[in-house]
Design a protein around this motif. Structure first.
Motif, PDB file in Angstrom:
ATOM      1  N   GLU A  11       0.827  -1.203   0.000  1.00 29.44           N
ATOM      2  CA  GLU A  11       0.000   0.000   0.000  1.00 29.44           C
ATOM      3  C   GLU A  11       0.865   1.258   0.000  1.00 29.44           C
ATOM      4  N   VAL A  12       0.504   2.207  -0.874  1.00 26.74           N
ATOM      5  CA  VAL A  12       1.205   3.488  -0.949  1.00 26.74           C
ATOM      6  C   VAL A  12       0.173   4.589  -1.112  1.00 26.74           C
ATOM      7  N   ASP A  13       0.620   5.828  -0.936  1.00 23.97           N
ATOM      8  CA  ASP A  13      -0.258   6.974  -1.142  1.00 23.97           C
ATOM      9  C   ASP A  13      -0.686   7.074  -2.606  1.00 23.97           C
ATOM     10  N   ASP A  14      -1.786   7.759  -2.836  1.00 26.41           N
ATOM     11  CA  ASP A  14      -2.328   7.875  -4.189  1.00 26.41           C
ATOM     12  C   ASP A  14      -1.341   8.532  -5.148  1.00 26.41           C
ATOM     13  N   ASP A  15      -0.602   9.538  -4.674  1.00 26.62           N
ATOM     14  CA  ASP A  15       0.321  10.225  -5.575  1.00 26.62           C
ATOM     15  C   ASP A  15       1.515   9.345  -5.936  1.00 26.62           C
ATOM     16  N   VAL A  16       1.939   8.490  -5.000  1.00 25.09           N
ATOM     17  CA  VAL A  16       3.008   7.533  -5.294  1.00 25.09           C
ATOM     18  C   VAL A  16       2.500   6.466  -6.260  1.00 25.09           C
ATOM     19  N   TRP A  17       1.274   6.013  -6.063  1.00 30.89           N
ATOM     20  CA  TRP A  17       0.660   5.035  -6.972  1.00 30.89           C
ATOM     21  C   TRP A  17       0.566   5.600  -8.387  1.00 30.89           C
ATOM     22  N   ALA A  18       0.126   6.850  -8.511  1.00 27.50           N
ATOM     23  CA  ALA A  18       0.009   7.471  -9.831  1.00 27.50           C
ATOM     24  C   ALA A  18       1.376   7.615 -10.488  1.00 27.50           C
ATOM     25  N   ALA A  19       2.361   8.010  -9.702  1.00 30.93           N
ATOM     26  CA  ALA A  19       3.712   8.148 -10.252  1.00 30.93           C
ATOM     27  C   ALA A  19       4.250   6.801 -10.707  1.00 30.93           C
ATOM     28  N   SER A  20       3.982   5.751  -9.934  1.00 34.59           N
ATOM     29  CA  SER A  20       4.450   4.412 -10.289  1.00 34.59           C
ATOM     30  C   SER A  20       3.788   3.924 -11.574  1.00 34.59           C
ATOM     31  N   ASN A  21       2.497   4.183 -11.718  1.00 36.76           N
ATOM     32  CA  ASN A  21       1.816   3.793 -12.949  1.00 36.76           C
ATOM     33  C   ASN A  21       2.384   4.537 -14.153  1.00 36.76           C
ATOM     34  N   ALA A  22       2.786   5.791 -13.953  1.00 38.54           N
ATOM     35  CA  ALA A  22       3.385   6.554 -15.045  1.00 38.54           C
ATOM     36  C   ALA A  22       4.725   5.960 -15.461  1.00 38.54           C
ATOM     37  N   VAL A  23       5.504   5.474 -14.492  1.00 35.48           N
ATOM     38  CA  VAL A  23       6.770   4.815 -14.821  1.00 35.48           C
ATOM     39  C   VAL A  23       6.502   3.554 -15.634  1.00 35.48           C
ATOM     40  N   MET A  24       5.523   2.778 -15.210  1.00 35.57           N
ATOM     41  CA  MET A  24       5.182   1.547 -15.919  1.00 35.57           C
ATOM     42  C   MET A  24       4.719   1.846 -17.344  1.00 35.57           C
ATOM     43  N   ARG A  25       3.918   2.882 -17.487  1.00 39.49           N
ATOM     44  CA  ARG A  25       3.446   3.250 -18.836  1.00 39.49           C
ATOM     45  C   ARG A  25       4.618   3.658 -19.734  1.00 39.49           C
ATOM     46  N   ARG A  26       5.640   4.296 -19.155  1.00 42.85           N
ATOM     47  CA  ARG A  26       6.827   4.630 -19.956  1.00 42.85           C
ATOM     48  C   ARG A  26       7.491   3.355 -20.465  1.00 42.85           C
ATOM     49  N   ALA A  27       7.553   2.341 -19.624  1.00 41.97           N
ATOM     50  CA  ALA A  27       8.125   1.071 -20.071  1.00 41.97           C
ATOM     51  C   ALA A  27       7.307   0.483 -21.214  1.00 41.97           C
ATOM     52  N   PHE A  28       5.990   0.598 -21.155  1.00 41.63           N
ATOM     53  CA  PHE A  28       5.148   0.082 -22.239  1.00 41.63           C
ATOM     54  C   PHE A  28       5.396   0.851 -23.536  1.00 41.63           C
ATOM     55  N   GLU A  29       5.625   2.144 -23.429  1.00 42.48           N
ATOM     56  CA  GLU A  29       5.935   2.921 -24.640  1.00 42.48           C
ATOM     57  C   GLU A  29       7.200   2.396 -25.303  1.00 42.48           C
ATOM     58  N   HIS A  30       8.211   2.102 -24.492  1.00 41.00           N
ATOM     59  CA  HIS A  30       9.438   1.535 -25.053  1.00 41.00           C
ATOM     60  C   HIS A  30       9.193   0.122 -25.578  1.00 41.00           C
ATOM     61  N   GLY A  31       8.383  -0.656 -24.867  1.00 40.27           N
ATOM     62  CA  GLY A  31       8.066  -1.999 -25.347  1.00 40.27           C
ATOM     63  C   GLY A  31       7.435  -1.967 -26.719  1.00 40.27           C
ATOM     64  N   ALA A  32       6.556  -0.987 -26.947  1.00 41.80           N
ATOM     65  CA  ALA A  32       5.931  -0.844 -28.263  1.00 41.80           C
ATOM     66  C   ALA A  32       6.950  -0.425 -29.314  1.00 41.80           C
ATOM     67  N   GLU A  33       7.765   0.545 -28.982  1.00 35.56           N
ATOM     68  CA  GLU A  33       8.751   1.064 -29.930  1.00 35.56           C
ATOM     69  C   GLU A  33       9.792   0.013 -30.301  1.00 35.56           C
ATOM     70  N   LEU A  34      10.224  -0.761 -29.309  1.00 31.66           N
ATOM     71  CA  LEU A  34      11.313  -1.717 -29.506  1.00 31.66           C
ATOM     72  C   LEU A  34      10.823  -3.131 -29.810  1.00 31.66           C
ATOM     73  N   ASP A  35       9.520  -3.335 -29.742  1.00 26.83           N
ATOM     74  CA  ASP A  35       8.936  -4.668 -29.937  1.00 26.83           C
ATOM     75  C   ASP A  35       9.554  -5.667 -28.972  1.00 26.83           C
ATOM     76  N   CYS A  36       9.570  -5.285 -27.699  1.00 28.00           N
ATOM     77  CA  CYS A  36      10.147  -6.155 -26.672  1.00 28.00           C
ATOM     78  C   CYS A  36       9.140  -6.373 -25.557  1.00 28.00           C
ATOM     79  N   ALA A  37       9.396  -7.358 -24.731  1.00 23.55           N
ATOM     80  CA  ALA A  37       8.547  -7.656 -23.583  1.00 23.55           C
ATOM     81  C   ALA A  37       8.899  -6.734 -22.416  1.00 23.55           C
ATOM     82  N   VAL A  38       7.945  -6.616 -21.500  1.00 24.91           N
ATOM     83  CA  VAL A  38       8.150  -5.885 -20.252  1.00 24.91           C
ATOM     84  C   VAL A  38       7.718  -6.786 -19.109  1.00 24.91           C
ATOM     85  N   GLN A  39       8.661  -7.116 -18.237  1.00 20.33           N
ATOM     86  CA  GLN A  39       8.334  -7.865 -17.026  1.00 20.33           C
ATOM     87  C   GLN A  39       7.892  -6.900 -15.931  1.00 20.33           C
ATOM     88  N   LEU A  40       6.832  -7.260 -15.230  1.00 20.11           N
ATOM     89  CA  LEU A  40       6.280  -6.406 -14.188  1.00 20.11           C
ATOM     90  C   LEU A  40       6.452  -7.024 -12.807  1.00 20.11           C
TER      91      LEU A  40
END
Length: 282
Positions: free
Chosen positions: A134-163
């Protein structure tokens, strides 16, 4: 090998300096393991308190070095999976005085650097996620933004992302975020998964109950130990011999189709690797 089959551990860590390192790889190979996906340890475990994205390079390059050593011990191959552990945000915010947006920016910069190694062919896939606690809402939102950045690279590079993320049997929302970024949702891999998961591809912890569930379900899955190679916790989370031993158990219990799914078909589908072609057969 086990009956001339590839045996893949989809997620484990190797400490290049402080613990067993290559000896753990030899244990894995000795009982039939052939292929490894080696995820970099959290940056702070290797003594790196990053201030910029470039500071993660030390972690990534040490990981690549030990993966090269590991590959030489295997009948198959080993690949690095590089990224930023999602637990870093707590260390940044709670211990180092970052606000969540500053932590987000630093972690996204680290993901950007990891993506450079995938782009060059030095790494196979990216690692990201969000806190499993459990984390604060702002930390959760920031973490989701980091994950979404990884997905952007996954799309660009055609690679997998482990979560690395919370325990769940339904992460369709996260898989949809990847799809929205242009990344096939099956290339999102939920590490430390149970035997049943909607959305990402599950990388199932190699205990018998979870594996039986995954095998009977008949959907694509991978197998892992999440071995952490920590001198203070020998054998944690599961030891490096576990995946080969569980493969033998699955075969003894009639799950040949599931074994092929986890060690041949799903690695090819998710990562684009051919675990049969990379075997050195006598």
């Amino acid at each position: 090998m086990i009956d001339d089959r590839p045996v893949v551990d989809d997620h484990l860590h190797l400490d290049p300096d402080a613990h067993r390192g290559i000896d753990a790889v030899r244990d894995f190979a000795r009982v039939g393991g052939t292929h490894l996906l080696v995820v970099n340890k959290p940056s702070w475990h290797l003594g790196v308190d990053a201030e910029t994205g470039a500071d993660f390079r030390t972690v990534f390059e040490r990981t690549i070095e030990i993966v090269d050593e590991a590959a030489s011990e295997l009948e198959g191959d080993a690949w690095p999976v590089l990224g930023v552990h999602p637990g870093l945000i707590t260390r940044l915010v709670d211990d180092r005085g970052f606000d969540p947006e500053e932590a987000r920016d630093l972690m996204q910069a680290g993901i950007d650097v990891a993506a450079e190694y995938v782009d060059s062919g030095a790494a196979l896939a990216l690692k990201s996620g969000r806190p499993h606690y459990e984390v604060d809402d702002d930390v959760w939102a920031a973490s989701n933004a980091v994950m979404r950045r990884a997905f952007e690279h996954g799309a660009e590079l055609d690679c997998a992302v482990q979560l690395h993320a919370e325990a769940s049997e339904d992460m369709t929302e996260v898989a949809d975020w990847a799809a929205d970024a242009g990344m096939p949702s099956h290339r999102v891999v939920k590490h430390y998964a149970g035997g049943r998961l909607e959305g990402p591809t599950p990388s199932v912890m190699a205990d018998k109950d979870r594996l039986r569930t995954a095998a009977e379900r008949g959907e694509p899955f991978l197998m892992e130990t999440d071995y952490i190679d920590d001198p203070d916790r020998p054998g944690a989370v599961l030891g490096p011999k576990t995946v080969p031993r569980r493969v033998r158990w699955l075969l003894e219990n009639g799950f040949e189709v599931a074994v092929r799914m986890a060690h041949v078909e799903t690695p090819k589908r998710v990562y684009g690797i051919d675990t049969e072609a990379t075997l050195e057969r006598d």
